[in-house]
Each structure stands twice: as C-alpha cells, then as structure tokens.
Scaffold this motif. Sequence first.
Motif, short mmCIF file in Angstrom:
data_model
loop_
_atom_site.label_atom_id
_atom_site.label_comp_id
_atom_site.label_asym_id
_atom_site.label_seq_id
_atom_site.Cartn_x
_atom_site.Cartn_y
_atom_site.Cartn_z
N ARG A 24 -34.52 -9.31 -56.78
CA ARG A 24 -34.45 -7.94 -57.31
C ARG A 24 -35.10 -6.95 -56.35
NH1 ARG A 24 -37.90 -4.90 -60.95
NH2 ARG A 24 -36.66 -3.39 -62.14
N LEU A 25 -36.28 -7.31 -55.84
CA LEU A 25 -36.99 -6.42 -54.91
C LEU A 25 -36.19 -6.22 -53.63
CD1 LEU A 25 -39.48 -4.85 -53.99
CD2 LEU A 25 -40.49 -7.03 -53.28
N LEU A 26 -35.69 -7.31 -53.05
CA LEU A 26 -34.96 -7.18 -51.80
C LEU A 26 -33.67 -6.38 -51.98
CD1 LEU A 26 -35.59 -10.69 -50.26
CD2 LEU A 26 -36.48 -8.51 -49.46
N HIS A 27 -32.99 -6.58 -53.11
CA HIS A 27 -31.81 -5.77 -53.40
C HIS A 27 -32.17 -4.28 -53.38
CE1 HIS A 27 -29.29 -3.58 -56.39
NE2 HIS A 27 -28.32 -4.17 -55.71
N HIS A 28 -33.25 -3.93 -54.05
CA HIS A 28 -33.68 -2.53 -54.09
C HIS A 28 -34.00 -2.00 -52.69
CE1 HIS A 28 -35.74 1.11 -55.45
NE2 HIS A 28 -36.73 0.77 -54.63
N LEU A 29 -34.75 -2.78 -51.91
CA LEU A 29 -35.15 -2.33 -50.58
C LEU A 29 -33.94 -2.17 -49.66
CD1 LEU A 29 -38.39 -4.44 -50.05
CD2 LEU A 29 -38.23 -1.99 -50.54
N ILE A 30 -33.05 -3.13 -49.68
CA ILE A 30 -31.87 -3.06 -48.81
C ILE A 30 -31.03 -1.83 -49.14
CG2 ILE A 30 -29.66 -4.18 -48.27
CD1 ILE A 30 -31.26 -6.88 -48.70
N GLU A 31 -30.84 -1.58 -50.43
CA GLU A 31 -29.94 -0.50 -50.82
C GLU A 31 -30.60 0.87 -50.73
OE1 GLU A 31 -27.04 -1.07 -53.73
OE2 GLU A 31 -26.32 -2.61 -52.35
N THR A 32 -31.91 0.94 -50.64
CA THR A 32 -32.57 2.25 -50.55
C THR A 32 -33.12 2.56 -49.16
OG1 THR A 32 -34.68 1.31 -51.35
CG2 THR A 32 -33.19 2.28 -52.99
N VAL A 51 -25.34 -4.85 -50.63
CA VAL A 51 -25.32 -6.11 -51.37
C VAL A 51 -24.08 -6.11 -52.25
CG1 VAL A 51 -26.53 -7.56 -53.04
CG2 VAL A 51 -27.85 -6.25 -51.36
N VAL A 52 -23.21 -7.09 -52.04
CA VAL A 52 -21.96 -7.11 -52.81
C VAL A 52 -22.03 -8.04 -54.02
CG1 VAL A 52 -20.58 -6.48 -50.80
CG2 VAL A 52 -20.94 -8.90 -51.31
N ALA A 53 -22.98 -8.99 -54.00
CA ALA A 53 -23.07 -9.94 -55.12
C ALA A 53 -24.35 -10.74 -54.99
CB ALA A 53 -21.86 -10.89 -55.14
N THR A 96 -27.23 -18.08 -65.30
CA THR A 96 -27.47 -17.72 -66.70
C THR A 96 -26.94 -16.34 -67.06
OG1 THR A 96 -29.65 -16.83 -66.15
CG2 THR A 96 -29.55 -19.16 -66.78
N CYS A 97 -26.35 -15.63 -66.09
CA CYS A 97 -25.86 -14.28 -66.38
C CYS A 97 -24.65 -14.00 -65.50
CB CYS A 97 -26.95 -13.24 -66.17
SG CYS A 97 -27.67 -13.25 -64.51
N GLU A 98 -23.87 -13.02 -65.92
CA GLU A 98 -22.68 -12.63 -65.16
C GLU A 98 -22.96 -11.48 -64.20
OE1 GLU A 98 -19.82 -14.28 -65.20
OE2 GLU A 98 -20.78 -15.67 -66.60
N GLN A 99 -24.02 -10.71 -64.49
CA GLN A 99 -24.40 -9.60 -63.62
C GLN A 99 -25.91 -9.56 -63.46
OE1 GLN A 99 -22.81 -5.75 -64.72
NE2 GLN A 99 -21.01 -6.13 -63.46
N PHE A 100 -26.34 -9.04 -62.31
CA PHE A 100 -27.77 -8.87 -62.02
C PHE A 100 -27.90 -7.61 -61.18
CE2 PHE A 100 -31.70 -9.83 -59.55
CZ PHE A 100 -32.57 -10.04 -60.61
N GLU A 101 -28.73 -6.69 -61.63
CA GLU A 101 -28.92 -5.41 -60.94
C GLU A 101 -27.58 -4.70 -60.69
OE1 GLU A 101 -32.15 -4.05 -60.14
OE2 GLU A 101 -32.42 -5.62 -61.67
N GLY A 102 -26.67 -4.85 -61.67
CA GLY A 102 -25.39 -4.17 -61.59
C GLY A 102 -24.37 -4.81 -60.67
N LYS A 103 -24.70 -5.98 -60.13
CA LYS A 103 -23.78 -6.68 -59.23
C LYS A 103 -23.37 -8.02 -59.85
CE LYS A 103 -24.42 -3.48 -56.16
NZ LYS A 103 -25.25 -3.65 -54.97
N PRO A 104 -22.18 -8.51 -59.52
CA PRO A 104 -21.75 -9.80 -60.09
C PRO A 104 -22.60 -10.96 -59.59
CG PRO A 104 -20.21 -9.05 -58.40
CD PRO A 104 -21.15 -7.91 -58.64
N VAL A 105 -22.74 -11.97 -60.44
CA VAL A 105 -23.43 -13.20 -60.08
C VAL A 105 -22.40 -14.32 -60.08
CG1 VAL A 105 -25.24 -14.85 -60.69
CG2 VAL A 105 -25.58 -12.40 -61.13
N TYR A 106 -22.28 -15.02 -58.96
CA TYR A 106 -21.33 -16.12 -58.83
C TYR A 106 -22.06 -17.43 -58.60
CZ TYR A 106 -18.07 -12.25 -57.89
OH TYR A 106 -17.35 -11.09 -57.98
N ALA A 107 -21.51 -18.49 -59.17
CA ALA A 107 -22.02 -19.83 -58.85
C ALA A 107 -21.76 -20.10 -57.37
CB ALA A 107 -21.35 -20.87 -59.72
N TYR A 108 -22.77 -20.59 -56.67
CA TYR A 108 -22.64 -20.82 -55.24
C TYR A 108 -21.48 -21.76 -54.94
CZ TYR A 108 -23.68 -22.35 -50.50
OH TYR A 108 -23.58 -22.65 -49.17
N GLN A 109 -21.29 -22.77 -55.77
CA GLN A 109 -20.24 -23.76 -55.55
C GLN A 109 -18.83 -23.15 -55.70
OE1 GLN A 109 -22.99 -24.17 -57.31
NE2 GLN A 109 -24.06 -25.84 -56.26
#
Length: 219
Positions: free
Chosen positions: A14-22, A28-30, A39-52
Amino acid sequence: MQQLIIFGTGPLARLLHHLIETTTRDKVVAFTVDAAYKTCEQFEGKPVYAYQELEQHLATDNIKLLCAVGYSDMRARQQLFLRLKADGRRFYSYISPAAVVDSSVVLGDNSVIMANVVIEPFCVLGDNNLLWSSSTLCHDSTVGSHNFVAAGTTIGGCCRIGDLCFFGFNAVVIQQLHIADESLIGASALVLHDTALAGKYIGSPARVVSTHQDTGIRL
C-alpha cells in the motif's frame, strides 16, 4: 513512464503504491499474490490477480514487478524474490526523488530507497534491499541482498554487509566492519565490532544476546 505490478497486498505494498503514484510518473497497473493468499478482487483501487493466472489478465512482457514483502520473515522474503526471478520476471526499483544516491552507486534489482536516504560514492548493493527513510550508507561500502534497513540507520564507510540482515531504527555501524549474514541489529544499537553469523545484537555498545540460525530473522 514505466508500468509495474506490485506483488503483495499488505501495508508495504500500500505504501509503495502511494509513493510510486505520487512521486514518480510510473504507473501501478495491478497487484498480485499467490492464489492461496488472494482474498480480494481490488486493492487501492487496482485489480488483484492470482500470480499463477497473471498472464491470463495482462500482457506482462513490458510490465515490471515490484516485490513488496516486509520483514516479518526474512528468509521467506528472499525465497519469494528468488522464485520470481527464476520465473524470468523483470524487476522495478523505487528510488525516492528525495533520496541522494551518488551516480557511482550500483543498485541491484527490486531496490527500494525511501526519502532522505543518502548513499555515498562507490557503494555497491545487491538485490531486494530496502533502505527506509533518513538512513545513510557511507562511501565504499558493499551490501549483499535481501537486507532491511530501518529509518535513521547509519552504516559507516568501507563496511561489508552480508545477506538477509535487519537493522532497527537508528542503529549505527562504525566504519570498516563486516556484518555477517542474517545479523539482526536492534534499534539504537551501536556496533563497534564485526558480527557473527545469525546473531542478534542489541545495546550501546552492541552485544550478542541470541542466535537464530535455524529459523532466520522473524519479527
């Protein structure tokens, strides 16, 4: 502008997403995590995908990965990075525009350099290192891989830092020392001598109080 995916959905991600985007022009695309931890479909307004399943959702050829896993289990942090590297991933590094990193410094993959960090000339750092705000790495020092340096830490010139070390808040290491692999340097510790493999050092001057060769550093 670079595009990247952050591996992780915890506080560091969450912190790194904020720093990168500001503080950068990068995007950050996902987010991604292993399927068992999704455990969720979105995080900080971005999609969350299973790595596999990442390639089912994104064309990743031109997208870098930032591994944003904290220090609660240092060996697990190392193992994740090595697994992603073995998968052929290309890594993104975040360097705060408020950091001072000399042009002679060599940084490895997946580096995170926070605000007000100073890295002096002729330092060489390996992969997957995180230097938190207002820490200082003095001239001609070498740092291995998978280390975590907390805010306010100072490491003197011509030091050799191994792999998988943790430095607590405001730790100080004087010049020309060797900090062995998996050393844990406590907050405000003053290190005046070389450390031994997998030792925990606290106090001023720092002294070894325990070892953790079996488990590695867990906090």
